[in-house]
Write a protein that holds these residues in place. Sequence first.
Motif, mmCIF file in Angstrom:
data_model
loop_
_atom_site.group_PDB
_atom_site.id
_atom_site.type_symbol
_atom_site.label_atom_id
_atom_site.label_comp_id
_atom_site.label_asym_id
_atom_site.label_seq_id
_atom_site.Cartn_x
_atom_site.Cartn_y
_atom_site.Cartn_z
ATOM 1 N N THR A 92 40.052 46.472 39.068
ATOM 2 C CA THR A 92 39.024 45.458 38.953
ATOM 3 C C THR A 92 38.514 44.889 40.146
ATOM 4 O O THR A 92 37.166 44.568 40.416
ATOM 5 C CB THR A 92 39.701 43.963 38.057
ATOM 6 O OG1 THR A 92 40.677 43.485 38.878
ATOM 7 C CG2 THR A 92 40.066 44.397 36.729
ATOM 8 N N SER B 102 40.886 34.958 40.488
ATOM 9 C CA SER B 102 39.921 33.658 40.580
ATOM 10 C C SER B 102 40.341 32.979 41.941
ATOM 11 O O SER B 102 39.772 32.303 42.620
ATOM 12 C CB SER B 102 39.824 32.985 39.503
ATOM 13 O OG SER B 102 38.909 31.786 39.751
ATOM 14 N N TYR C 158 46.048 37.832 35.029
ATOM 15 C CA TYR C 158 45.566 38.276 36.237
ATOM 16 C C TYR C 158 44.224 37.758 36.637
ATOM 17 O O TYR C 158 43.860 37.804 38.117
ATOM 18 C CB TYR C 158 45.707 39.904 36.260
ATOM 19 C CG TYR C 158 46.882 40.558 35.819
ATOM 20 C CD1 TYR C 158 48.346 39.693 35.985
ATOM 21 C CD2 TYR C 158 46.953 41.803 35.261
ATOM 22 C CE1 TYR C 158 49.341 40.447 35.610
ATOM 23 C CE2 TYR C 158 48.297 42.484 35.086
ATOM 24 C CZ TYR C 158 49.360 41.876 35.185
ATOM 25 O OH TYR C 158 50.747 42.372 34.843
ATOM 26 N N GLU C 159 43.351 37.470 35.771
ATOM 27 C CA GLU C 159 41.888 37.108 36.034
ATOM 28 C C GLU C 159 42.030 35.889 36.757
ATOM 29 O O GLU C 159 41.348 35.413 37.702
ATOM 30 C CB GLU C 159 40.969 36.868 34.880
ATOM 31 C CG GLU C 159 40.738 38.375 34.404
ATOM 32 C CD GLU C 159 39.825 39.063 35.150
ATOM 33 O OE1 GLU C 159 38.981 38.471 35.864
ATOM 34 O OE2 GLU C 159 39.993 40.305 34.991
ATOM 35 N N TYR D 103 46.148 46.658 38.136
ATOM 36 C CA TYR D 103 45.011 45.427 37.513
ATOM 37 C C TYR D 103 44.172 45.259 38.757
ATOM 38 O O TYR D 103 42.709 45.314 38.730
ATOM 39 C CB TYR D 103 45.429 44.590 36.952
ATOM 40 C CG TYR D 103 44.441 43.631 36.140
ATOM 41 C CD1 TYR D 103 44.178 43.983 34.714
ATOM 42 C CD2 TYR D 103 43.595 42.667 36.368
ATOM 43 C CE1 TYR D 103 43.272 43.238 34.061
ATOM 44 C CE2 TYR D 103 42.682 42.173 36.097
ATOM 45 C CZ TYR D 103 42.514 42.282 34.561
ATOM 46 O OH TYR D 103 41.421 41.557 33.735
ATOM 47 N N PHE E 76 38.697 49.037 28.716
ATOM 48 C CA PHE E 76 39.280 47.925 29.490
ATOM 49 C C PHE E 76 39.834 46.570 28.786
ATOM 50 O O PHE E 76 38.982 46.158 28.156
ATOM 51 C CB PHE E 76 38.490 47.394 30.656
ATOM 52 C CG PHE E 76 39.137 46.358 31.798
ATOM 53 C CD1 PHE E 76 40.236 47.059 32.521
ATOM 54 C CD2 PHE E 76 38.751 45.253 31.784
ATOM 55 C CE1 PHE E 76 41.029 45.939 33.355
ATOM 56 C CE2 PHE E 76 39.449 44.369 32.560
ATOM 57 C CZ PHE E 76 40.462 44.626 33.247
ATOM 58 N N LYS E 77 41.083 46.225 29.032
ATOM 59 C CA LYS E 77 41.312 45.034 28.459
ATOM 60 C C LYS E 77 41.698 44.013 29.397
ATOM 61 O O LYS E 77 42.515 43.951 30.488
ATOM 62 C CB LYS E 77 42.873 45.547 27.699
ATOM 63 C CG LYS E 77 42.448 46.193 26.444
ATOM 64 C CD LYS E 77 44.010 46.354 25.683
ATOM 65 C CE LYS E 77 43.825 47.174 24.440
ATOM 66 N NZ LYS E 77 45.157 47.187 23.566
ATOM 67 N N GLU E 78 40.764 43.086 29.272
ATOM 68 C CA GLU E 78 41.115 41.712 30.354
ATOM 69 C C GLU E 78 42.461 41.271 30.387
ATOM 70 O O GLU E 78 42.943 40.688 29.041
ATOM 71 C CB GLU E 78 39.883 41.051 30.203
ATOM 72 C CG GLU E 78 39.862 39.715 31.124
ATOM 73 C CD GLU E 78 38.593 38.762 31.294
ATOM 74 O OE1 GLU E 78 38.682 37.739 30.616
ATOM 75 O OE2 GLU E 78 37.579 39.537 31.586
ATOM 76 N N ASN E 79 43.116 40.626 31.244
ATOM 77 C CA ASN E 79 44.418 39.946 31.346
ATOM 78 C C ASN E 79 44.093 38.584 31.780
ATOM 79 O O ASN E 79 43.706 38.653 33.090
ATOM 80 C CB ASN E 79 45.330 40.699 32.146
ATOM 81 C CG ASN E 79 46.825 39.942 31.933
ATOM 82 O OD1 ASN E 79 46.813 38.906 32.472
ATOM 83 N ND2 ASN E 79 47.719 40.945 31.958
ATOM 84 N N PRO E 80 44.151 37.495 31.097
ATOM 85 C CA PRO E 80 43.943 36.229 31.490
ATOM 86 C C PRO E 80 44.602 35.927 32.758
ATOM 87 O O PRO E 80 44.036 34.933 33.663
ATOM 88 C CB PRO E 80 43.990 35.293 30.242
ATOM 89 C CG PRO E 80 44.045 36.241 29.041
ATOM 90 C CD PRO E 80 44.424 37.574 29.695
#
Length: 215
Positions: free
Chosen positions: A109, A23, A18-19, A105, A12-16
């Motif tokens: 998540t 949040s 989208y994160e 995404y 999995f590649k985190e997308n800043p």
Amino acid sequence: MATEELFDQLEFKENPLYEQIISDLLEKQYAVIDSFFDLAEVEILRKSLLQKYKEDNFKKAAIGNRINEVVLKSVRGDAILWLNEAEAGAAECIFFDKINALVDYLNKTCFLGILTKEFHYALYPEGTFYKRHLDTFQNDGRRKLSLVCYLNQEDWQPENGGELVIYKEKGAAETSESFFPFPGRLIIFESQVLEHEVKPVKKERLSITGWLKTR
């Protein structure tokens, strides 16, 4: 294929970006993302919207769901055109490609269970508005998240009006925040929780609006 290579593909590649959206949704129940679409993308979508409007494909927006619609100018004054992703043109594919990546995404998540989506072009002529409301219906609670993406011109000014006002309950009090429809800006909020309105516009206001829906 080696096990290590397979793991790399599945990792999995985190997308800043989208994160940050996640949040903000958790903390505030809404998220505002400036330049989610760049100005070149906005211009392509804007031209497509205006061409379809010129061809008289739009209809007066209504209140209620698509089964039980009532046109009421005292509540809202925009004109809309529903978008069919299966028949999307090159311009609309720009929009759906980015939105689908975001939806994938969120489902992976946050396990939101977004299964369907519906979007339309919206054009608010000068002097129109949309009074305070909630994006859900008594007979249809599938809308999970509301999205609006603005397609106004690059030189859009606050004095043009048309801001989105989001209302929140905070204890016994109520607060509100206003967001101007700057081009490329994407606003996401919880459909069944946050009441909102569109203030009167003083210059033609363009957007794509829609909902991410669960079962």
